[in-house]
Every structure is written in structure tokens, then in C-alpha cells.
Design a protein around this motif. Sequence first.
Motif, mmCIF file in Angstrom:
data_model
loop_
_atom_site.group_PDB
_atom_site.id
_atom_site.type_symbol
_atom_site.label_atom_id
_atom_site.label_comp_id
_atom_site.label_asym_id
_atom_site.label_seq_id
_atom_site.Cartn_x
_atom_site.Cartn_y
_atom_site.Cartn_z
ATOM 1 N N VAL A 28 55.785 34.773 42.393
ATOM 2 C CA VAL A 28 54.370 35.103 42.199
ATOM 3 C C VAL A 28 54.105 36.541 42.629
ATOM 4 O O VAL A 28 53.442 37.304 41.914
ATOM 5 C CB VAL A 28 53.458 34.115 42.958
ATOM 6 C CG1 VAL A 28 52.027 34.619 43.008
ATOM 7 C CG2 VAL A 28 53.517 32.739 42.316
ATOM 8 N N GLU A 29 54.622 36.931 43.779
ATOM 9 C CA GLU A 29 54.416 38.294 44.283
ATOM 10 C C GLU A 29 54.957 39.330 43.297
ATOM 11 O O GLU A 29 54.290 40.328 43.005
ATOM 12 C CB GLU A 29 55.076 38.466 45.646
ATOM 13 C CG GLU A 29 54.396 37.684 46.746
ATOM 14 C CD GLU A 29 55.240 37.561 48.013
ATOM 15 O OE1 GLU A 29 56.369 38.110 48.061
ATOM 16 O OE2 GLU A 29 54.764 36.901 48.953
ATOM 17 N N ALA A 30 56.147 39.094 42.783
ATOM 18 C CA ALA A 30 56.756 40.048 41.852
ATOM 19 C C ALA A 30 55.964 40.119 40.547
ATOM 20 O O ALA A 30 55.707 41.210 40.020
ATOM 21 C CB ALA A 30 58.205 39.654 41.573
ATOM 22 N N VAL A 31 55.556 38.970 40.038
ATOM 23 C CA VAL A 31 54.802 38.941 38.775
ATOM 24 C C VAL A 31 53.446 39.603 38.952
ATOM 25 O O VAL A 31 53.033 40.423 38.126
ATOM 26 C CB VAL A 31 54.671 37.491 38.259
ATOM 27 C CG1 VAL A 31 53.672 37.400 37.119
ATOM 28 C CG2 VAL A 31 56.032 36.960 37.816
ATOM 29 N N GLU A 32 52.749 39.266 40.025
ATOM 30 C CA GLU A 32 51.431 39.871 40.245
ATOM 31 C C GLU A 32 51.530 41.387 40.397
ATOM 32 O O GLU A 32 50.674 42.114 39.905
ATOM 33 C CB GLU A 32 50.751 39.240 41.461
ATOM 34 C CG GLU A 32 50.251 37.850 41.180
ATOM 35 C CD GLU A 32 49.559 37.207 42.365
ATOM 36 O OE1 GLU A 32 49.852 37.592 43.528
ATOM 37 O OE2 GLU A 32 48.734 36.307 42.139
ATOM 38 N N GLU A 33 52.566 41.845 41.070
ATOM 39 C CA GLU A 33 52.766 43.294 41.222
ATOM 40 C C GLU A 33 52.946 43.960 39.854
ATOM 41 O O GLU A 33 52.380 45.020 39.582
ATOM 42 C CB GLU A 33 53.982 43.563 42.093
ATOM 43 C CG GLU A 33 54.281 45.039 42.270
ATOM 44 C CD GLU A 33 55.534 45.282 43.089
ATOM 45 O OE1 GLU A 33 56.112 46.367 42.928
ATOM 46 O OE2 GLU A 33 55.940 44.400 43.874
ATOM 47 N N GLN A 34 53.713 43.327 38.995
ATOM 48 C CA GLN A 34 53.963 43.900 37.674
ATOM 49 C C GLN A 34 52.767 43.789 36.739
ATOM 50 O O GLN A 34 52.648 44.546 35.783
ATOM 51 C CB GLN A 34 55.208 43.269 37.049
ATOM 52 C CG GLN A 34 56.491 43.657 37.747
ATOM 53 C CD GLN A 34 56.682 45.164 37.747
ATOM 54 O OE1 GLN A 34 56.691 45.801 36.703
ATOM 55 N NE2 GLN A 34 56.828 45.736 38.925
ATOM 56 N N LEU A 35 51.864 42.859 37.022
ATOM 57 C CA LEU A 35 50.629 42.739 36.242
ATOM 58 C C LEU A 35 49.567 43.729 36.718
ATOM 59 O O LEU A 35 48.601 43.995 36.011
ATOM 60 C CB LEU A 35 50.064 41.320 36.336
ATOM 61 C CG LEU A 35 50.784 40.255 35.523
ATOM 62 C CD1 LEU A 35 50.292 38.878 35.921
ATOM 63 C CD2 LEU A 35 50.599 40.487 34.032
ATOM 64 N N GLY A 36 49.744 44.274 37.900
ATOM 65 C CA GLY A 36 48.774 45.194 38.484
ATOM 66 C C GLY A 36 48.738 46.535 37.758
ATOM 67 O O GLY A 36 49.499 46.799 36.822
ATOM 68 N N ALA A 37 47.850 47.385 38.230
ATOM 69 C CA ALA A 37 47.609 48.683 37.588
ATOM 70 C C ALA A 37 48.863 49.552 37.506
ATOM 71 O O ALA A 37 49.024 50.310 36.553
ATOM 72 C CB ALA A 37 46.506 49.428 38.340
ATOM 73 N N THR A 38 49.741 49.450 38.493
ATOM 74 C CA THR A 38 50.947 50.277 38.482
ATOM 75 C C THR A 38 52.160 49.540 37.922
ATOM 76 O O THR A 38 53.256 50.103 37.877
ATOM 77 C CB THR A 38 51.278 50.783 39.899
ATOM 78 O OG1 THR A 38 51.489 49.646 40.744
ATOM 79 C CG2 THR A 38 50.161 51.647 40.450
ATOM 80 N N GLY A 39 51.962 48.298 37.496
ATOM 81 C CA GLY A 39 53.063 47.495 36.969
ATOM 82 C C GLY A 39 53.383 47.826 35.524
ATOM 83 O O GLY A 39 52.682 48.579 34.854
ATOM 84 N N ARG A 40 54.455 47.223 35.034
ATOM 85 C CA ARG A 40 54.928 47.495 33.677
ATOM 86 C C ARG A 40 54.509 46.441 32.661
ATOM 87 O O ARG A 40 54.772 46.612 31.478
ATOM 88 C CB ARG A 40 56.448 47.598 33.695
ATOM 89 C CG ARG A 40 56.925 48.768 34.544
ATOM 90 C CD ARG A 40 58.407 48.983 34.411
ATOM 91 N NE ARG A 40 58.736 49.286 33.030
ATOM 92 C CZ ARG A 40 59.915 49.045 32.493
ATOM 93 N NH1 ARG A 40 60.881 48.510 33.205
ATOM 94 N NH2 ARG A 40 60.154 49.341 31.229
ATOM 95 N N ILE A 41 53.890 45.349 33.102
ATOM 96 C CA ILE A 41 53.496 44.296 32.168
ATOM 97 C C ILE A 41 52.080 44.585 31.675
ATOM 98 O O ILE A 41 51.125 44.530 32.445
ATOM 99 C CB ILE A 41 53.569 42.899 32.814
ATOM 100 C CG1 ILE A 41 54.994 42.600 33.277
ATOM 101 C CG2 ILE A 41 53.083 41.840 31.833
ATOM 102 C CD1 ILE A 41 55.138 41.300 34.040
ATOM 103 N N LYS A 42 51.964 44.886 30.411
ATOM 104 C CA LYS A 42 50.667 45.237 29.833
ATOM 105 C C LYS A 42 50.079 44.052 29.070
ATOM 106 O O LYS A 42 50.807 43.259 28.455
ATOM 107 C CB LYS A 42 50.809 46.438 28.889
ATOM 108 C CG LYS A 42 51.425 47.659 29.551
ATOM 109 C CD LYS A 42 50.630 48.119 30.753
ATOM 110 C CE LYS A 42 51.272 49.308 31.435
ATOM 111 N NZ LYS A 42 50.894 49.459 32.807
ATOM 112 N N ALA A 43 48.760 43.948 29.097
ATOM 113 C CA ALA A 43 48.060 42.882 28.372
ATOM 114 C C ALA A 43 48.432 42.942 26.899
ATOM 115 O O ALA A 43 48.601 44.015 26.330
ATOM 116 C CB ALA A 43 46.558 43.037 28.552
ATOM 117 N N GLY A 44 48.584 41.774 26.317
ATOM 118 C CA GLY A 44 48.899 41.682 24.900
ATOM 119 C C GLY A 44 50.388 41.647 24.591
ATOM 120 O O GLY A 44 50.779 41.374 23.465
ATOM 121 N N SER A 45 51.216 41.911 25.591
ATOM 122 C CA SER A 45 52.666 41.886 25.362
ATOM 123 C C SER A 45 53.203 40.469 25.573
ATOM 124 O O SER A 45 52.567 39.635 26.217
ATOM 125 C CB SER A 45 53.364 42.855 26.319
ATOM 126 O OG SER A 45 53.289 42.372 27.654
#
Length: 82
Positions: A46-63
Motif C-alpha cells: 500500500v505504501e509503495a502504491v500510494e507513493e507512486q500515485l502521489g504527485a511525484t509518483g510515476r503512475i498517472k491517471a488513465g493508465s
Amino acid sequence: MNRLADLDRVLDAVSHSRSAFEQYHALWTACLMLGSLEPRQRERIVEAVEEQLGATGRIKAGSQRHVLAQRILRALSVREDA
């Protein structure tokens, strides 16, 4: 028990992937591992996923990575608006 997937390697690939392809497959592997993890291991995912969903993360909405990340958080009953 011998495991094909190693949690530390999966977390590293989620958090420090060298490509979107690598991160996608790490997220997919994390999804497959969820049922066999201890509570603290689930927290680490959860911590890793939330970090990557955050503003500085690499997971972008719609991907597709975003879809998998949300699936992981849903499966672990975590807020989806991270």
C-alpha cells in the motif's frame, strides 16, 4: 514455501522501475501476491502504491498502471482517492 515472486523485488520494481512496462508487471505481480501476504507486507505494498500515485509518483491517471494500483488498494480496502 518457495515463492516465485519475492516481495522486496516487487516493491523495488513498483517504486524504482526503469520503465512503465516494468512497473506494470510489478503491479500485476503484486496483485497476484495479495492473498498470500502477511499484514505488514500488505502495508508495504500500500505504501509503495500510494507513493507512486502521489504527485511525484510515476503512475498517472488513465493508465493501465493506475487501474492496477486502484485494484490493489481496493483489494486491501484502502481509500481510492490517493
